[in-house]
Every structure is written in C-alpha cells, then in structure tokens.
Scaffold this motif. Structure first.
Motif, short mmCIF file in Angstrom:
data_model
loop_
_atom_site.label_atom_id
_atom_site.label_comp_id
_atom_site.label_asym_id
_atom_site.label_seq_id
_atom_site.Cartn_x
_atom_site.Cartn_y
_atom_site.Cartn_z
N UNK A 361 0.83 -1.20 0.00
CA UNK A 361 0.00 0.00 0.00
C UNK A 361 0.87 1.25 0.00
N UNK A 362 1.93 1.26 0.80
CA UNK A 362 2.83 2.42 0.82
C UNK A 362 3.50 2.62 -0.53
N UNK A 363 3.94 1.53 -1.14
CA UNK A 363 4.57 1.63 -2.46
C UNK A 363 3.59 2.18 -3.49
N UNK A 364 2.35 1.67 -3.50
CA UNK A 364 1.37 2.12 -4.48
C UNK A 364 0.96 3.57 -4.24
N UNK A 365 0.95 3.99 -2.98
CA UNK A 365 0.63 5.38 -2.69
C UNK A 365 1.74 6.31 -3.19
N UNK A 367 3.74 5.65 -5.69
CA UNK A 367 3.60 5.64 -7.16
C UNK A 367 2.45 6.53 -7.61
N UNK A 368 1.34 6.50 -6.85
CA UNK A 368 0.18 7.32 -7.21
C UNK A 368 0.50 8.80 -7.08
N UNK A 369 1.26 9.18 -6.04
CA UNK A 369 1.60 10.59 -5.87
C UNK A 369 2.53 11.07 -6.99
N UNK A 370 3.44 10.19 -7.44
CA UNK A 370 4.30 10.54 -8.57
C UNK A 370 3.46 10.74 -9.83
N UNK A 379 -7.68 10.39 -12.35
CA UNK A 379 -8.32 9.64 -11.27
C UNK A 379 -7.57 8.32 -11.12
N UNK A 380 -6.91 8.16 -9.99
CA UNK A 380 -6.03 7.00 -9.80
C UNK A 380 -6.42 6.25 -8.53
#
Length: 485
Positions: A361-365, A367-370, A379-380
């Motif tokens: 979850x931390x990794x995907x968050x 990546x989403x912020x980048x 919309x991600x």
C-alpha cells in the motif's frame, strides 16, 4: 477502580489458563526426570493463584468488553504474561536476574527469538521446550486463543480480537462468529506444526529437538535448543525443511484456512501479497548469491546459494534461526537481510515487521503521488489486488509507517545515549521491533543480548512488545486521553 474490574477479571482468567499451559512442560519434565519439575510446580502455582485472585476480583462485574477495554486487556496481557512466563526460568536458573528472565520470556511470547542465555545445549529438555512453546503460544496470539474460550464464560472477545489481529484490514473475518474464526486459525496452525515436527524428525533431528524446533519455526520465533542454532546440526535436509515451513508460516493463515476449507489452491492465487512475498525473496536470493560469490565471500556457488537462501528466508519471515555466521558477510549483505524482516512477512502470519500488505500500500501510494504530479487531473484509485483500498485504511497505514520510523529512531537514540554503539543499538531495535531476533555487531547471529545493561534490556523488551502489538495497540493505552473516562 471499579470500571477496570472487568478487565482485571479477564486478565486473571488469561493468567489462570496460562498457568495451566505450564502443565505441558511440567509433564515433560516429570516424564524425563530432567530436574526442572520443582521450578514448574512453583511457577504454575504462582501463576494460577495470581490469576485466581484477579478473576475473583472481577467476577461480579461480568459484561462484554468495550473498545477501550479490549485495548487495555491486550496491552496488559502482553506486559503481564512475560512476568509469569519468566518464572520457570528464574526458579531453575537462580543466577538469572528478573530483567533477563523477563526479556527471555517476552522474546519467547512475542516470537522475537533474541536470547540472553548461553549453554543451551546443557539445559533440560523441558526448559528449552518451554522457551519455544512460548513462541508457539504467542505466534498466533494469546488473545486470539482466548477469544475462543472467553465467550463461553460470558466475556465477549470481539474487541480483543480486533485489537490483536495483525494486518491493516482487521475488520475482515473468515466466519460470522469470532470464536469460530479463532478456532479455525488455530486448527491450521496446529496441523502445520505437527507436519513440521514430523518432517524434522524424518530428516534426522532427534525427536524432542524436532518438537522444540517445530514450535520455534511455526511461531517464527527463533529460539533453539543449541547455542549454534541450526548450524549445530550441519544438515542440508533440516535446513530445507526449515525453509519450507518458515515460508508457510510467513503466509497469511487466513489464506491457508480458506484453501483447506475449500479444498482448493485458488485462495493462494487470489492472495495479493503472495506474488510480492515470493518475488522479494527470489530477487534477494538471486542478487545476494551473485553478489557474495562475486566479491569472493564464497568460492563455491552452491554453498553461497544454500547460505543466502536459508538466511534470507529466516530473516524475511522473522524466524531468526541461523545455520551459519552471516556476520562474516560484507555489511551491505547483512543490512539487506536485516531489513527484509521489516516488511516481507504477510499480514495474518506469525511474522513481524510492518507486513507485506502495508508495504504494498505504501509503495502504491508513492507511485500514485508521482503519477499525480505528472497528471494532476487523473483519477487514480488505489487497489490491493481487486479490492479498493479505502481512505481510512490508507491513512491508518501512513500513520503506522510514520510511527514505525519514529519508534526506530527514538529507541535507537535512547540506546545510543545509554552508551551502546550505534550499529548494535540500531540493529537491536530493528531486530526487536520486527520480532526478528538477531541483529548485527554485539547482538549478531554469533552472539546474543547477554552483554546489555539492565536499562538497555528493558528498552528492547519494550520494543519487542511494541512491535508484536503493531505499535498502536500499546501506544493507545499510554496516551493520557485513554485514561479519561
């Protein structure tokens, strides 16, 4: 005081049941006549008597536990039970201080595996059995076991289970009844432990040592009956069996349970953590084997692969058993496998660290912020497998990650201020907070925690319990707001 009587009564019941659990090593000690029977007699009596007094005090106020009661009971259980778990060790080893005995018992119950004892080969079978049996009890959680019993006595267990259950998505349940969930998980746990013990015996480990190490492996604890840990056996077959069952113990027990109940391996395919879990381990084994072979740490590639695979799995799952002194590796490789224990084990397993689900979850968050920085209007949605991750879960994971780092920095600075060298302090905190066991430098795989001062030992005992309860369960009880009734 009256408002806390239900919690005191429930804690008394936990202690009474914990005292009865001591009957197992007591029976083994009596059957083998290993000289430790009197220690268990005294410990069992003291534990049961204290529990009885506390249970009687809260007996007249039986009611279901509220949210705050659940947090208080979980925290007080994990702080109090090591006191009584230490009694057999103190009674049998009169030179052992209470500080060291508490550390050993806390290490056992939190499945950390950090030890202050030496001369393990000469200890009675029942003492080594008790040390690893505490791993087994603590592996799935004393409280999860108790929620299968407490409802029968008029004390609800749902709030305890929510406070104790590992992983960021604690609201998910396997069965409608919380007691049935706990019983199902323990059934899988017991079956895998039995299979592990039989497998170890089948590849040449003596029977009692097979039992001792089966408790240690399935609890992902790390205590051994030998000072040299698994290296004392020098057996590739034993190492392979250990790796197999450590991997199984590092997987979410809910996944095992669903696979067993549905008679299908589809549950493993649907688990979003597993591909990350095995992917990280595979990359680590291949990379570190090539690295250590390339820098000349090994002259034979198969030997490098054997040692790297074993210790990568052992530390990633937070098992902590050693088959070789990997302190001889370059520091880069040592730190790499130490940090594996910070996140690799799956949620719902007996492993420590922040768990793979939170790490994903931390990794995907991140990546989403980048991606948002590049495409502000996109919309991600954040998903874990096919399941969307709610903002509440995301915020909880972010807060947990922050407090995890704060805990490591704060406790490391505290130990460094007490005079411990920085590498020992940092690695000791990481190893204890992740419930991994061996650290680096003075507390590395070839040593233990015996040389620490009492203050340093208490700090690391707190770190073990803090990590076992995943930080917030204990911190909630330590805040002034909690006590404003």
């Amino acid at each position: 005081m009256q408002v806390y009587l239900p919690v005191i009564g429930a804690l008394g019941l936990v202690l009474m049941l914990f005292g009865l659990v001591m009957g197992f090593p007591l029976a083994v000690s009596f059957a083998l006549d290993d000289g430790a029977t009197a220690a268990y007699d005294l410990a069992l009596f003291a534990t049961f008597a204290c529990g009885l007094v506390m249970w009687a005090a809260g007996r007249g106020t039986r009611r279901d536990l509220h949210v705050s009661d659940g947090f208080l009971l979980v925290a007080s259980t994990w702080l109090a039970v090591p006191v009584f778990g230490a009694l057999p060790l103190m009674f049998y080893l009169p030179g052992l201080s209470f500080t060291d005995a508490y550390f050993e018992a806390a290490s056992g119950l939190t499945t950390t595996g950090a030890t202050v004892l030496s001369g393990l080969d000469a200890l009675p079978v029942s003492i080594n059995l008790w040390r690893t049996f505490m791993h087994w009890i603590g592996g799935m959680g004393v409280i999860v076991l108790m929620v299968a019993v407490l409802p029968l006595l008029g004390i609800g267990g749902r709030e305890m289970f929510k406070a104790e259950a590992p992983g960021p998505m604690k609201e998910s349940r396997l069965t409608p009844r919380i007691a049935e969930t706990a019983k199902g998980l323990w059934m899988v746990y017991a079956l895998l432990t039995l299979a592990c013990g039989v497998a170890l015996w089948g590849v040449g480990m003596p029977p009692w040592e097979a039992v001792i190490h089966a408790f240690s492996i399935m609890g992902l604890g790390g205590f051994s009956s030998r000072d040299a840990s698994l290296g004392g056996f020098g057996s590739l077959s034993i190492e392979l069996v250990t790796m197999l069952f450590a991997l199984l113990a590092g997987i979410n027990y809910a996944t095992h349970y669903l696979a067993l109940m549905r008679r299908s391996a589809q549950a493993y395919a649907n688990d979003p953590e597993l591909r990350w879990f095995f992917g990280v381990l595979l990359f680590t084994v291949v990379f570190l084997t090539a690295y250590l072979f390339g820098v000349g740490a090994y002259t034979e590639l198969p030997t490098a692969l054997r040692h790297v695979a074993f210790h990568a799995i052992s530390l990633a799952t937070s098992l902590g058993l050693a088959a070789y002194d990997y302190a001889a590796w370059p520091m880069f490789a040592q730190v790499w496998i130490l940090f594996l224990g910070s996140f690799a084990a799956c949620s719902g397993s007996t492993g420590g660290g922040i768990k793979m689900m939170r790490a994903i979850i931390l990794y995907k968050q991140v990546y989403r912020e980048i991606a948002r920085a590049l495409h502000p209007n996109a919309v991600l949605p954040l998903r874990l497998g096919r399941q969307p991750v709610s903002d509440n879960v995301l915020h909880a994971v972010l807060a947990f990650g922050f407090m995890y780092m704060v805990s490591i920095v704060s406790l490391t600075l505290l130990l460094a201020a007490s005079g411990l060298d920085l590498l020992t302090a940092f690695s000791g905190v990481v190893a204890c907070l992740n419930n991994t066991g061996p650290g680096l430098a003075e507390v590395g795989p070839a040593g233990n925690y015996q040389g620490l001062s009492d203050f340093q030992t208490w700090v690391l005992s707190f770190a073990m319990i803090l990590g076992c309860l995943e930080i917030f369960t204990l911190l909630v009880v330590l805040t002034p707001t909690f006590w404003r009734r």
